[in-house]
Design a protein around this motif. Structure first.
Motif, PDB file in Angstrom:
ATOM      1  N   MET A   1      27.713 -16.005 -17.968  1.00  0.00           N
ATOM      2  CA  MET A   1      27.680 -17.219 -17.152  1.00  0.00           C
ATOM      3  C   MET A   1      27.377 -16.844 -15.709  1.00  0.00           C
ATOM      4  O   MET A   1      27.965 -15.917 -15.149  1.00  0.00           O
ATOM      5  N   ASP A   2      26.467 -17.596 -15.058  1.00  0.00           N
ATOM      6  CA  ASP A   2      26.154 -17.334 -13.665  1.00  0.00           C
ATOM      7  C   ASP A   2      27.282 -17.797 -12.775  1.00  0.00           C
ATOM      8  O   ASP A   2      27.984 -18.760 -13.054  1.00  0.00           O
ATOM      9  N   ASP A   3      27.402 -17.086 -11.623  1.00  0.00           N
ATOM     10  CA  ASP A   3      28.445 -17.469 -10.670  1.00  0.00           C
ATOM     11  C   ASP A   3      28.216 -18.870 -10.137  1.00  0.00           C
ATOM     12  O   ASP A   3      29.161 -19.587  -9.796  1.00  0.00           O
ATOM     13  N   THR A   4      26.943 -19.277 -10.061  1.00  0.00           N
ATOM     14  CA  THR A   4      26.644 -20.608  -9.533  1.00  0.00           C
ATOM     15  C   THR A   4      27.147 -21.710 -10.448  1.00  0.00           C
ATOM     16  O   THR A   4      27.431 -22.818 -10.017  1.00  0.00           O
ATOM     17  N   ASN A   5      27.276 -21.387 -11.725  1.00  0.00           N
ATOM     18  CA  ASN A   5      27.740 -22.390 -12.690  1.00  0.00           C
ATOM     19  C   ASN A   5      29.252 -22.409 -12.830  1.00  0.00           C
ATOM     20  O   ASN A   5      29.815 -23.352 -13.374  1.00  0.00           O
ATOM     21  N   ALA A   6      29.915 -21.330 -12.380  1.00  0.00           N
ATOM     22  CA  ALA A   6      31.357 -21.219 -12.579  1.00  0.00           C
ATOM     23  C   ALA A   6      32.141 -22.343 -11.942  1.00  0.00           C
ATOM     24  O   ALA A   6      33.003 -22.952 -12.584  1.00  0.00           O
ATOM     25  N   PRO A   7      31.891 -22.711 -10.658  1.00  0.00           N
ATOM     26  CA  PRO A   7      32.665 -23.803 -10.054  1.00  0.00           C
ATOM     27  C   PRO A   7      32.477 -25.118 -10.794  1.00  0.00           C
ATOM     28  O   PRO A   7      33.416 -25.874 -10.998  1.00  0.00           O
ATOM     29  N   THR A   8      31.200 -25.392 -11.212  1.00  0.00           N
ATOM     30  CA  THR A   8      30.941 -26.634 -11.943  1.00  0.00           C
ATOM     31  C   THR A   8      31.718 -26.664 -13.245  1.00  0.00           C
ATOM     32  O   THR A   8      32.321 -27.669 -13.621  1.00  0.00           O
ATOM     33  N   SER A   9      31.754 -25.509 -13.943  1.00  0.00           N
ATOM     34  CA  SER A   9      32.480 -25.431 -15.199  1.00  0.00           C
ATOM     35  C   SER A   9      33.969 -25.618 -14.972  1.00  0.00           C
ATOM     36  O   SER A   9      34.642 -26.315 -15.729  1.00  0.00           O
ATOM     37  N   LEU A  10      34.494 -24.978 -13.928  1.00  0.00           N
ATOM     38  CA  LEU A  10      35.915 -25.104 -13.617  1.00  0.00           C
ATOM     39  C   LEU A  10      36.262 -26.548 -13.281  1.00  0.00           C
ATOM     40  O   LEU A  10      37.275 -27.085 -13.737  1.00  0.00           O
ATOM     41  N   ALA A  11      35.399 -27.187 -12.486  1.00  0.00           N
ATOM     42  CA  ALA A  11      35.649 -28.581 -12.116  1.00  0.00           C
ATOM     43  C   ALA A  11      35.620 -29.478 -13.354  1.00  0.00           C
ATOM     44  O   ALA A  11      36.443 -30.396 -13.493  1.00  0.00           O
ATOM     45  N   ASN A  12      34.698 -29.199 -14.262  1.00  0.00           N
ATOM     46  CA  ASN A  12      34.613 -29.980 -15.496  1.00  0.00           C
ATOM     47  C   ASN A  12      35.863 -29.804 -16.348  1.00  0.00           C
ATOM     48  O   ASN A  12      36.387 -30.768 -16.917  1.00  0.00           O
ATOM     49  N   ASN A  13      36.353 -28.551 -16.445  1.00  0.00           N
ATOM     50  CA  ASN A  13      37.562 -28.286 -17.227  1.00  0.00           C
ATOM     51  C   ASN A  13      38.775 -28.975 -16.622  1.00  0.00           C
ATOM     52  O   ASN A  13      39.628 -29.510 -17.342  1.00  0.00           O
ATOM     53  N   ILE A  14      38.864 -28.939 -15.294  1.00  0.00           N
ATOM     54  CA  ILE A  14      39.991 -29.610 -14.625  1.00  0.00           C
ATOM     55  C   ILE A  14      39.937 -31.113 -14.874  1.00  0.00           C
ATOM     56  O   ILE A  14      40.965 -31.761 -15.121  1.00  0.00           O
ATOM     57  N   PHE A  15      38.722 -31.680 -14.839  1.00  0.00           N
ATOM     58  CA  PHE A  15      38.577 -33.114 -15.101  1.00  0.00           C
ATOM     59  C   PHE A  15      39.002 -33.444 -16.528  1.00  0.00           C
ATOM     60  O   PHE A  15      39.730 -34.422 -16.765  1.00  0.00           O
ATOM     61  N   ARG A  16      38.566 -32.626 -17.503  1.00  0.00           N
ATOM     62  CA  ARG A  16      38.920 -32.881 -18.898  1.00  0.00           C
ATOM     63  C   ARG A  16      40.420 -32.744 -19.112  1.00  0.00           C
ATOM     64  O   ARG A  16      41.029 -33.536 -19.842  1.00  0.00           O
ATOM     65  N   ASP A  17      41.035 -31.729 -18.496  1.00  0.00           N
ATOM     66  CA  ASP A  17      42.489 -31.562 -18.627  1.00  0.00           C
ATOM     67  C   ASP A  17      43.230 -32.725 -17.985  1.00  0.00           C
ATOM     68  O   ASP A  17      44.264 -33.181 -18.493  1.00  0.00           O
ATOM     69  N   SER A  18      42.714 -33.211 -16.867  1.00  0.00           N
ATOM     70  CA  SER A  18      43.389 -34.303 -16.149  1.00  0.00           C
ATOM     71  C   SER A  18      43.341 -35.592 -16.961  1.00  0.00           C
ATOM     72  O   SER A  18      44.360 -36.293 -17.106  1.00  0.00           O
ATOM     73  N   THR A  19      42.167 -35.915 -17.507  1.00  0.00           N
ATOM     74  CA  THR A  19      42.064 -37.144 -18.304  1.00  0.00           C
ATOM     75  C   THR A  19      42.874 -37.019 -19.600  1.00  0.00           C
ATOM     76  O   THR A  19      43.510 -37.993 -20.030  1.00  0.00           O
ATOM     77  N   ALA A  20      42.882 -35.829 -20.196  1.00  0.00           N
ATOM     78  CA  ALA A  20      43.676 -35.633 -21.417  1.00  0.00           C
ATOM     79  C   ALA A  20      45.158 -35.769 -21.117  1.00  0.00           C
ATOM     80  O   ALA A  20      45.917 -36.351 -21.910  1.00  0.00           O
ATOM     81  N   SER A  21      45.591 -35.243 -19.982  1.00  0.00           N
ATOM     82  CA  SER A  21      47.019 -35.328 -19.626  1.00  0.00           C
ATOM     83  C   SER A  21      47.450 -36.782 -19.454  1.00  0.00           C
ATOM     84  O   SER A  21      48.574 -37.157 -19.798  1.00  0.00           O
ATOM     85  N   LEU A  22      46.544 -37.602 -18.928  1.00  0.00           N
ATOM     86  CA  LEU A  22      46.863 -39.016 -18.752  1.00  0.00           C
ATOM     87  C   LEU A  22      47.040 -39.706 -20.100  1.00  0.00           C
ATOM     88  O   LEU A  22      47.972 -40.508 -20.299  1.00  0.00           O
ATOM     89  N   VAL A  23      46.171 -39.368 -21.059  1.00  0.00           N
ATOM     90  CA  VAL A  23      46.280 -39.955 -22.399  1.00  0.00           C
ATOM     91  C   VAL A  23      47.572 -39.503 -23.073  1.00  0.00           C
ATOM     92  O   VAL A  23      48.308 -40.311 -23.658  1.00  0.00           O
ATOM     93  N   VAL A  24      47.876 -38.203 -22.982  1.00  0.00           N
ATOM     94  CA  VAL A  24      49.101 -37.685 -23.595  1.00  0.00           C
ATOM     95  C   VAL A  24      50.325 -38.315 -22.948  1.00  0.00           C
ATOM     96  O   VAL A  24      51.308 -38.653 -23.624  1.00  0.00           O
TER      97      VAL A  24
END
Length: 758
Positions: free
Chosen positions: A1-24
């Motif tokens: 994975m390129d370093d340029t993509n890492a922040p985007t991936s991290l932000a996406n994972n945080i968003f998915r975890d946040s929305t999942a936590s709200l559902v749970v």
């Protein structure tokens, strides 16, 4: 994975975890309250357990997807212990004790027990939870059942059960407003999962469903009372008028009870039940995880223990890993344990600051979310998959499902585990040991391969094999792969080897037993060629042994043989059964294609399997000195030596001049003797299939010529053939299939040889 993509991936994972936590969080809220009510504990103790399970256990656990909190499987245990101890604050002390025990179990690596849970039982647990969610939430979907949302047992506190509660729906006890919310929410969930624009929008469908349900609830509240959804069909969180009142909701253990033995009995009970349920749910969550990550069981135990210590100290009921919340978490797209932690934070913040708004959520909307989750857990595809795996997998699976649905989680799991163990015992009785009938050069041998761990469970199966052995048969007991053999099994083997077997006329061989077992390797039959065996066989029988060996080779049923003993015992001499003249081609290893071992044959290899002075001398030695009963000339398809010789002939080139290899001429000239007329003309321009056919035809003719040359040029070999002591036969090996074709009828050259074959 390129370093340029890492922040985007991290932000996406945080968003998915946040929305999942709200559902749970939305699903966990009524479950926490319902389980506390069903346990006979204060309602807020369920909320505390949910907060601790999310924040404390979530932070310490090694699982990425599991969510912890109060569990339906512990309701009966908690209710019984409250009644036994007489006070809730005494139970809190027992919860602390149970947590300390769980921490000890985790440190002692007791989580390794999870590896012994059969997959059929784990899958049965998941399917059963799915079925229960559908059955239990159906009344809530219709606005009928006012029982605790988290009640998961078959028998309910109001003396109804899962099915009788559903039956009452047909008696007209349905709330129209709640039913509209429920069915509309379920339809929205199904639609959201099927329409790609909605599915790929990144917005969690359960969150939309909750907001949609709240909107309908507010709309219906302005209509007639018939449609208005009352508080009994909404989430009901205790509301505090001030922070001091909110703080009073927390309770503390009664440490004066530390001398009460009943507290420690309750603590041990909670620790055992909570640990078992956590490990089972952890395994189930890992199976649902799309990334198939493995969660450490021992770490989970001490994480749950720490959670229960904290929960007991601040007024919470016991916590475990909960498969309902975990499955909702995974279906909502959670990536890491951030989701579990955030759901605990949301419980703490929202219950403390916004309880009024949470109490506007209809239970019917939450029931739709759980029913949709249940449909995924108990999918028809899962049942079909388990059915295809056979009764040994399907029976424990379906029995676990039925047992959990008709009792509760823990009782059903125990029943499933017992049934699975019974099937394992039955399997060990019937087929615990690999039993193969092998055709050795001295006849058929029943080869019994012992498992890596041979316990007392294998004793009955081994005894069955011994009892089924027919008089005069040969058995080989192979412990080469065994690390442990139970003393009872060793005693059975020793008795059979020394007394029972010989008394029944059985030859019992041993291989691979360790010195400490006082059972030494002893083969009672010929698994390699011996002088006695060589003398007893006829040339035709030797040919049959080679043919049978090739059949085992190309059907991948090669016999196992040890090489240590043949090396030791043949050091003083060699009595091979046959001599094989074959090509040097690396695709045709002679001993392997005949499934033979050390000392079974002489192998003479030369390019193109041509006969020359040295190769003929080797064959004469094999026959006249070593006593071989068969000379086999074996060519093969797509032979490089034949192809090169044909090319030289077609181009009328001298091999030495064309290739610069002065010794190649002797081989090429022998092969070219098998070419008829101009059949090689234009071979270089032939279609590959036609060229292969031409080369194979010449290769076969070359084999037949070598057979004739051996008999004609060697007086010693011809004399053995005439005396009926030897066969000289040709054969072709197919490099594509591994099958050898023997030219018995074409290769015989004398009346004596013809009689031997017939």
């Amino acid at each position: 994975m390129d370093d340029t993509n890492a922040p985007t991936s991290l932000a996406n994972n945080i968003f998915r975890d946040s929305t999942a936590s709200l559902v749970v969080f939305l699903v966990a809220l009524p479950l926490c309250l319902g389980i506390a009510l069903a346990s006979g504990a204060p309602l807020f103790s369920g909320i505390v357990a949910g907060i601790v399970g999310g924040i404390v256990v979530g932070a310490l656990s090694g699982s990425h997807t599991s969510v912890s909190g109060p569990a339906a499987g512990l309701t009966a245990v908690v209710a019984a212990q409250i009644a036994n101890l007489g006070a809730f604050d005494a139970l809190l002390l027992a919860v602390v004790v149970g947590g300390v025990i769980q921490i000890g179990l985790g440190i002692a690596k007791a989580g390794a027990l999870s590896a012994f849970f059969p997959s059929s039982v784990i899958k049965g647990l998941l399917a059963a939870i799915g079925v229960i969610l559908i059955l239990k939430q159906l009344p809530h979907l219709l606005g009928h059942d006012n029982d605790p949302e988290g009640e998961m047992s078959f028998s309910q506190p109001d003396h109804e059960n899962t099915f009788s509660e559903i039956a009452t729906i047909f008696q007209g006890e349905v709330h129209f407003g709640a039913a509209v919310v429920g069915f509309a929410s379920l339809a929205l969930l199904v639609l959201w999962a099927r329409l790609k624009p909605l599915k790929n929008s990144g917005i969690p469908a359960p969150l939309v469903v909750v907001l949609f349900g709240v909107g309908l609830q507010l709309l219906f509240s302005r209509l007639s009372n018939e449609w208005s959804i009352g508080t009994s069909h909404l989430v009901q969180i205790p509301i505090a008028d001030s922070f001091s009142e909110f703080g009073s909701f927390f309770m503390f253990p009664d440490f004066s009870q530390w001398t009460n033995p009943a507290v420690y009995v309750a603590g041990v009970t909670i620790a055992i039940v909570a640990s078992l349920e956590s490990l089972l749910n952890l395994e189930a969550s890992d199976k649902l995880d799309p990334r198939r990550r493995n969660s450490p069981g021992s770490r989970e135990l001490w994480a749950q223990g720490a959670g229960n210590v904290v929960a007991g100290l601040i007024g919470g009921i016991p916590v475990t890993s909960v498969v309902v919340r975990s499955s909702v978490n995974i279906n909502a797209g959670a990536v890491s344990k951030r989701s579990a932690i955030l759901h605990g934070v949301l419980l703490l913040v929202c219950v403390g600051l916004f309880p009024v708004y949470l109490n506007m959520i209809p239970l019917a909307a939450l029931a739709a979310i759980l029913i949709h989750t249940g449909l995924k857990l108990a999918s028809p595809e899962l049942f079909r998959s388990m059915w295809k795996q056979g009764r040994y997998q399907f029976a424990p699976f379906i029995i676990t499902v039925v047992a959990i649905v008709y009792s509760d989680l823990l009782i059903g799991i125990v029943i499933g585990l017992v049934v699975s163990v019974l099937f394992i015992l039955n399997s060990n009785l019937r087929r615990p040991i690999r039993r193969i009938v092998e055709t050795h050069i001295d006849g058929d041998v029943v080869h019994v391969e012992l498992a890596n761990q041979v316990s007392f469970l294998n004793r009955a199966a081994l005894d069955t094999i011994f009892n089924q052995a027919k008089p005069g048969s040969k058995l080989l007991l192979d412990a080469s792969e065994s690390d442990y053999i139970d003393p009872d099994v060793l005693s059975l083997i020793r008795e059979f080897k020394e007394e029972t077997g010989p008394a029944r006329g059985l030859s019992v061989g041993l291989r691979g037993f360790r010195d400490k077992y006082d059972l030494h390797d002893e083969i009672q039959f010929a698994d390699y060629s011996t002088r006695e065996l060589q003398d007893s066989l006829t040339p035709a029988q030797v040919l049959e042994i080679l043919a049978d060996g090739n059949k085992r080779f190309h059907t991948d049923r090669r016999i196992s043989r040890g090489y240590g003993r043949p090396i030791d015992t043949t050091a003083g001499g060699q009595p091979p059964l046959a001599a094989v003249l074959s090509c040097i081609d690396s695709r045709v290893p002679t001993e392997l294609v005949f499934d033979l071992g050390i000392c079974d044959i002489f192998s003479v290899r030369v390019a193109g399997n041509v006969i020359g002075t040295n190769s003929l001398g080797s064959l004469e030695y094999a026959v006249t000195v070593a006593g071989a009963k068969l000379v086999l000339v074996m060519g093969h398809t797509r032979c490089g030596a034949i192809s090169s010789s044909v090319n030289f002939l077609d181009q009328r080139n001298d091999p030495q001049q064309a290739s610069g290899r002065p010794h190649l001429h002797a081989i090429v000239s022998e092969i070219q003797e098998s070419v008829e007329g101009n059949e090689c003309r234009g071979v270089a321009t032939m279609h590959p299939d036609a060229k292969d056919e031409c080369v194979d035809r010449i290769a076969k003719r070359n084999v037949q010529r070598s057979v004739r040359e051996i008999v004609n040029r060697s007086h010693a070999i011809r004399g053995a053939v005439d005396a009926g002591e030897l066969l000289v036969v040709g054969a072709m090996y197919d490099v594509k299939t591994g099958v050898i074709d023997f030219f018995v009828d074409d290769s015989v050259t004398t009346e004596s040889q013809q009689e031997l074959v017939s």
